[in-house]
Design an enzyme around this catalytic site. Structure first.
Site, PDB file in Angstrom:
ATOM      1  N   PHE A 114       0.802  -1.222   0.000  1.00  0.00           N
ATOM      2  CA  PHE A 114       0.000   0.000   0.000  1.00  0.00           C
ATOM      3  C   PHE A 114       0.836   1.273   0.000  1.00  0.00           C
ATOM      4  CE2 PHE A 114      -1.160   3.050   3.355  1.00  0.00           C
ATOM      5  CZ  PHE A 114      -0.242   2.744   4.340  1.00  0.00           C
ATOM      6  N   LYS A 115       2.131   1.185   0.385  1.00  0.00           N
ATOM      7  CA  LYS A 115       2.972   2.384   0.374  1.00  0.00           C
ATOM      8  C   LYS A 115       2.991   3.045  -1.009  1.00  0.00           C
ATOM      9  CE  LYS A 115       4.846   1.895   4.643  1.00  0.00           C
ATOM     10  NZ  LYS A 115       3.927   0.840   5.115  1.00  0.00           N
ATOM     11  N   ASP A 116       2.780   2.245  -2.056  1.00  0.00           N
ATOM     12  CA  ASP A 116       2.757   2.817  -3.409  1.00  0.00           C
ATOM     13  C   ASP A 116       1.654   3.863  -3.578  1.00  0.00           C
ATOM     14  OD1 ASP A 116       4.863   1.217  -4.359  1.00  0.00           O
ATOM     15  OD2 ASP A 116       3.494  -0.403  -4.927  1.00  0.00           O
ATOM     16  N   LEU A 119       3.429   6.854  -2.117  1.00  0.00           N
ATOM     17  CA  LEU A 119       4.779   7.153  -2.604  1.00  0.00           C
ATOM     18  C   LEU A 119       4.863   7.276  -4.125  1.00  0.00           C
ATOM     19  CD1 LEU A 119       7.020   5.274  -0.058  1.00  0.00           C
ATOM     20  CD2 LEU A 119       7.099   7.710  -0.634  1.00  0.00           C
TER      21      LEU A 119
END
Ligand SMILES: *Cc1c(COP(=O)(O)O)cnc(C)c1O
Length: 496
Positions: A114-116, A119
């Site tokens: 989920f960091k995408d 980011l």
């Protein structure tokens, strides 16, 4: 349109535009940037999202928080972040129904986690902000990573104008797949360096670099300025608000709910960024009843929401859900600010946390928080049981982080009898954690990481992400390494 200003949670900073807040990252008084007022939306706005693709939903939701960005700027940034095939699912963040729960899949981006979601967009917002604020320097992002954030940051900053990124990872502290993800990273502005040490060495090293005046002036002489991409930057938080609206719009579109019905979200939580974005969505007017905060054995947040005491003087456990192995949930500071409306209280709490590792809120504030938040935790065995049970019943494979949220959602329903539609926020592809997922499914998980991807593929309806399987043959592009006391030199070399 009103230009919302950004101030500090601790009361100190002057009002800034969102672009300025994103460029600065953290307020001068050590606090976090918060919008002084929250944009408000109505049901027409929410219904209007129903038939729009994710990129347009993002533009509509973000416009409220980033009013100093023009529509054209937002469009371009969002298209670069979520368009161009970077996300392997056409819906970007699809919400599917698995049994009684919606599951919001936030892991179809380039690194399968989920960091995408944040980011991919933060670098675009930052690069645009540099242009808007007339900044001529090149911003150098330094990251110390225990694995996943480094790769997501590399993917996000790759070839973004006016930015460079240097990622340090501990030579002995990342998995083989994580290492391959980083050392095969293409891009003209990226550098990846192995540190001879563990994650703490890499992290303290990067902290020291940020405080290093000699490095700052050496960089300034070359037109560089240091910055970080960590999860307290407003430019990382704002993109996460979008998918709460998107999930709700999908539930209305598929007639699971009627526009206006309140729903619950269960969120696997570490730094409190993801779930806080859900809180902002609720404060803007999205019909959200409860935000269910799920933790693992490091359940400092469960204790906080149940007792009002935040106490990090406790054992730290390494678990199968490493992204939730956190004892300082930085973004909680923003929640305290919004719910107390009292920067002095926030400052005192954060000072107590720094000095003694502990703070406590009063009963009135606690009960306000409990109106919105419900919290629970699972140990590794309980999460594994959820993975096994959901697979057996629905043929769907959860990763260990999402499994903790699934179980918290079940426990919430059992404890309260609340039958509102509940959405489990899914933060990682199970393939990112093949080893523990296979074990949870009763497999011996023998063989190397690539054998495990294949073994899991045999048990799942979803194919293994190509970005992971392709690592087996991808060319190695980064071989630099340095001693833990030589990271300054490594930065200067990387920027040559
Ligand atoms: C980062 C992360 C989390 C925790 O999210 P926060 O915003 O830090 O609360 C949960 N699951 C996964 C897979 C993550 O990468």
């Amino acid at each position: 349109m009103t230009i919302w200003k950004y101030g500090s949670t601790r009361g100190g900073a002057a009002a800034l535009t969102s672009a300025e807040a994103i460029v600065r990252g953290i307020a001068a008084d050590g606090g976090l940037f918060v919008p002084e007022a929250l944009p408000q939306v109505d049901l027409d706005f929410i219904e209007g999202l129903k038939h729009l693709p994710y990129e347009q939903r993002a533009i509509k939701v973000l416009a409220g928080f980033l009013p100093d960005y023009t529509l054209a700027e937002l469009k371009a940034a969002v298209a670069r972040a979520y368009g161009g095939g970077k996300f392997t699912h056409a819906a970007v963040a699809p919400c599917r129904q698995v049994g009684a729960f919606g599951v919001l899949e936030l892991w179809h981006g380039p690194t399968s986690a989920f960091k995408d979601m944040a980011l991919q967009l933060l670098p675009q917002l930052l690069s645009t902000a540099l242009k808007k604020t007339g900044e001529k320097e090149e911003v150098v992002i330094l990251v110390a990573t225990s694995g996943d954030t480094g790769k997501a940051a590399l993917e996000g900053f790759k070839d973004v104008a006016q930015t460079r990124i240097v990622v340090f990872y501990p030579e002995a502290g990342v998995s083989r797949i994580q290492k391959l993800q980083m050392v095969t990273q293409p891009g003209g502005n990226v550098a990846v360096v192995a540190v001879e040490g563990n994650f703490d060495d890499a992290q303290s090293g990067v902290k020291a670099l940020f405080a290093d005046d000699a490095l700052a002036s050496a960089l300034a002489a070359r037109g560089h300025r240091l910055s970080s991409a960590n999860s307290i930057n407003w430019g990382r938080l704002a993109p996460q608000i979008v998918y709460y609206f998107s999930a709700y719009a999908d539930l209305v579109r598929t007639r699971r709910i009627k526009a206006g019905d309140a729903v619950n979200f269960a969120v696997p939580t570490g730094n409190f960024g993801n779930i806080l974005a859900g809180y902002y969505a609720k404060r803007m007017g999205l019909p959200v009843h409860k935000l269910i905060c799920a933790s693992n054995r490091n359940h400092i947040l469960t204790d906080f929401f149940q007792t009002g005491v935040y106490d990090r003087n406790r054992a730290f456990y390494k678990t199968d859900s490493p992204s939730m192995d956190i004892l300082i949930s930085s973004n909680l500071e923003r929640l305290l600010y919004h719910e107390s409306k009292n920067p002095a209280l926030v400052r005192a709490a954060m000072e107590a946390l720094a000095a003694s590792g502990r703070y406590e809120i009063d009963a009135a504030l606690l009960s306000k928080l409990q109106e919105t938040f419900w919290a629970d935790w699972s140990d590794d065995a309980q999460s594994a049981e959820a993975i096994r049970g959901v697979h057996a019943t629905h043929g769907y494979v959860l990763d260990p982080h999402t499994a903790a949220a699934w179980r918290a959602a079940e426990r919430y329903q059992a404890a309260t009898g609340d039958e509102r539609q509940t959405v489990v926020v899914s933060t990682a592809s199970p393939y990112k954690f093949s080893d523990s997922v296979l074990r949870a499914l009763g497999d011996t998980a023998e063989g190397d990481a690539f054998a495990q991807l294949a073994a899991l593929e045999a048990r799942s309806e979803e194919k293994a992400p190509e970005a992971l399987t392709a690592l087996q043959t991808a060319p190695i592009l980064h071989t630099a390494s340095c001693a833990k006391d030589a990271m300054e030199r490594a930065v200067l070399d990387a920027l040559m």
